[in-house]
Design an enzyme around this catalytic site. Sequence first.
Site, PDB file in Angstrom:
ATOM      1  N   ASP A 125       0.851  -1.195   0.000  1.00  0.00           N
ATOM      2  CA  ASP A 125       0.000   0.000   0.000  1.00  0.00           C
ATOM      3  C   ASP A 125       0.886   1.243   0.000  1.00  0.00           C
ATOM      4  O   ASP A 125       2.007   1.210   0.501  1.00  0.00           O
ATOM      5  CB  ASP A 125      -0.904  -0.026   1.247  1.00  0.00           C
ATOM      6  CG  ASP A 125      -2.128   0.856   1.076  1.00  0.00           C
ATOM      7  OD1 ASP A 125      -2.377   1.345  -0.041  1.00  0.00           O
ATOM      8  OD2 ASP A 125      -2.834   1.075   2.083  1.00  0.00           O
ATOM      9  N   HIS A 177       2.418   3.539  -9.077  1.00  0.00           N
ATOM     10  CA  HIS A 177       2.136   2.120  -9.351  1.00  0.00           C
ATOM     11  C   HIS A 177       3.289   1.477 -10.130  1.00  0.00           C
ATOM     12  O   HIS A 177       3.648   0.328  -9.893  1.00  0.00           O
ATOM     13  CB  HIS A 177       0.829   1.978 -10.133  1.00  0.00           C
ATOM     14  CG  HIS A 177      -0.379   2.370  -9.340  1.00  0.00           C
ATOM     15  ND1 HIS A 177      -0.586   1.956  -8.040  1.00  0.00           N
ATOM     16  CD2 HIS A 177      -1.448   3.159  -9.645  1.00  0.00           C
ATOM     17  CE1 HIS A 177      -1.730   2.460  -7.583  1.00  0.00           C
ATOM     18  NE2 HIS A 177      -2.264   3.202  -8.540  1.00  0.00           N
ATOM     19  N   LEU A 205      10.834 -20.471  -4.531  1.00  0.00           N
ATOM     20  CA  LEU A 205       9.730 -19.675  -3.987  1.00  0.00           C
ATOM     21  C   LEU A 205       8.450 -19.841  -4.815  1.00  0.00           C
ATOM     22  O   LEU A 205       8.495 -19.864  -6.041  1.00  0.00           O
ATOM     23  CB  LEU A 205      10.149 -18.189  -4.031  1.00  0.00           C
ATOM     24  CG  LEU A 205       9.071 -17.160  -3.695  1.00  0.00           C
ATOM     25  CD1 LEU A 205       8.839 -17.100  -2.190  1.00  0.00           C
ATOM     26  CD2 LEU A 205       9.464 -15.772  -4.208  1.00  0.00           C
TER      27      LEU A 205
HETATM   28  C1  IPE Z   1      -5.494  -2.796  -0.426  1.00  0.00           C
HETATM   29  O1  IPE Z   1      -5.114  -1.475  -0.596  1.00  0.00           O
HETATM   30  C2  IPE Z   1      -5.550  -3.497  -1.748  1.00  0.00           C
HETATM   31  C3  IPE Z   1      -4.262  -3.742  -2.385  1.00  0.00           C
HETATM   32  C4  IPE Z   1      -3.102  -3.498  -1.840  1.00  0.00           C
HETATM   33  C5  IPE Z   1      -4.310  -4.328  -3.697  1.00  0.00           C
HETATM   34  P1  IPE Z   1      -6.193  -0.314  -0.737  1.00  0.00           P
HETATM   35  O2  IPE Z   1      -5.424   0.955  -0.735  1.00  0.00           O
HETATM   36  O3  IPE Z   1      -7.063  -0.552  -1.897  1.00  0.00           O
HETATM   37  O4  IPE Z   1      -7.035  -0.496   0.582  1.00  0.00           O
HETATM   38  P2  IPE Z   1      -7.841   0.547   1.462  1.00  0.00           P
HETATM   39  O5  IPE Z   1      -8.836   1.207   0.570  1.00  0.00           O
HETATM   40  O6  IPE Z   1      -6.830   1.538   1.991  1.00  0.00           O
HETATM   41  O7  IPE Z   1      -8.446  -0.251   2.562  1.00  0.00           O
HETATM   42  C1  IPE Z   2      -1.479   0.265  -3.445  1.00  0.00           C
HETATM   43  O1  IPE Z   2      -1.271   1.636  -3.459  1.00  0.00           O
HETATM   44  C2  IPE Z   2      -1.681  -0.288  -4.842  1.00  0.00           C
HETATM   45  C3  IPE Z   2      -3.052  -0.741  -5.131  1.00  0.00           C
HETATM   46  C4  IPE Z   2      -4.017  -0.830  -4.281  1.00  0.00           C
HETATM   47  C5  IPE Z   2      -3.352  -1.120  -6.509  1.00  0.00           C
HETATM   48  P1  IPE Z   2      -2.480   2.666  -3.396  1.00  0.00           P
HETATM   49  O2  IPE Z   2      -2.867   3.038  -4.786  1.00  0.00           O
HETATM   50  O3  IPE Z   2      -3.579   2.156  -2.547  1.00  0.00           O
HETATM   51  O4  IPE Z   2      -1.775   3.912  -2.708  1.00  0.00           O
HETATM   52  P2  IPE Z   2      -2.394   4.910  -1.636  1.00  0.00           P
HETATM   53  O5  IPE Z   2      -2.985   4.094  -0.537  1.00  0.00           O
HETATM   54  O6  IPE Z   2      -3.430   5.706  -2.353  1.00  0.00           O
HETATM   55  O7  IPE Z   2      -1.236   5.733  -1.183  1.00  0.00           O
HETATM   56 MG    MG Z   3      -4.081   2.349  -0.602  1.00  0.00          MG
END
Ligand code: IPE
Ligand code: IPE
Ligand code: MG
Length: 238
Positions: free
Chosen positions: A16, A33, A127
């Site tokens: 995240d 990303h 792995l």
């Molecule tokens: C969780 O992250 C999903 C992935 C890492 C793929 P999100 O950023 O989507 O989750 P929330 O919305 O903070 O719970």
């Molecule tokens: C995690 O990073 C990647 C996915 C959920 C695809 P985020 O896109 O959720 O990044 P934040 O949480 O907005 O910083």
């Molecule tokens: Mg996120």
Amino acid sequence: MEENLKIPAHVALILDGNGRWAKKRGLPRQLGHKKGCETVEQIVEDAARLGIRYLTVYGFSTENWKRPAEEVGALMQLFRYYAKRLLKIAKANNVRVRMIGERSRFAPDIVEGIDSLERETKDNTGLTFVIAVNYGGRDELTRAVRKLAADCCAGKLEPSAITEQVVNSYLDTADIPDPDLLIRTSGEIRLSNYLLWQLAYSEIYITDCLWPDFNRDELIKAIEQFNQRDRRFGGVKA
Ligand code: IPE
Ligand code: IPE
Ligand code: MG
């Protein structure tokens, strides 16, 4: 003391913070990303070299479809590109790739990319890298219950014969052991619908490090903390 580390067999990761990483730099989220995908590639190699047996990474949740179409589109493009790169990395590092989640919602070429990743790495013995895409714990359980109910209706299974092991065998992760350690980056303290059944007794490690900044040292830090935990299962030591 890295050489004395007890390496967990299965590490699950909620990656995240890609968006926050980009925002901090005044960049579009897509670039966060992209950098996040590069971090995934690096961590797969590091995990393989450390002797981790299973690494399960949350790449795209069932809820992530609700993001703006432009961001979802950019993520799909990254899946296409990195699936090809991952195949090379997997082959070079004896990594077996598996996907969990409901793949039919993806475009046919992405499904083919995932299928060929699994097919071409299935005999690798190092792995096992599990990618959770279009994955949600509730969706996985719902699909499992649907299949279980169908098997009961077809007379293949008696409701009274449904044990925890039977439920487990209907999950996407049927042949994968439960995670020992869950790592979530970017400081959020929630599961976000990840591996709801499988994480029942995993140790949880949360770091403020944003996913694109995550690296081998951060992974070692998490494992070191895991080593200091006194794992218990219902009050009983592991
Ligand atoms: C969780 O992250 C999903 C992935 C890492 C793929 P999100 O950023 O989507 O989750 P929330 O919305 O903070 O719970
Ligand atoms: C995690 O990073 C990647 C996915 C959920 C695809 P985020 O896109 O959720 O990044 P934040 O949480 O907005 O910083
Ligand atoms: Mg996120």
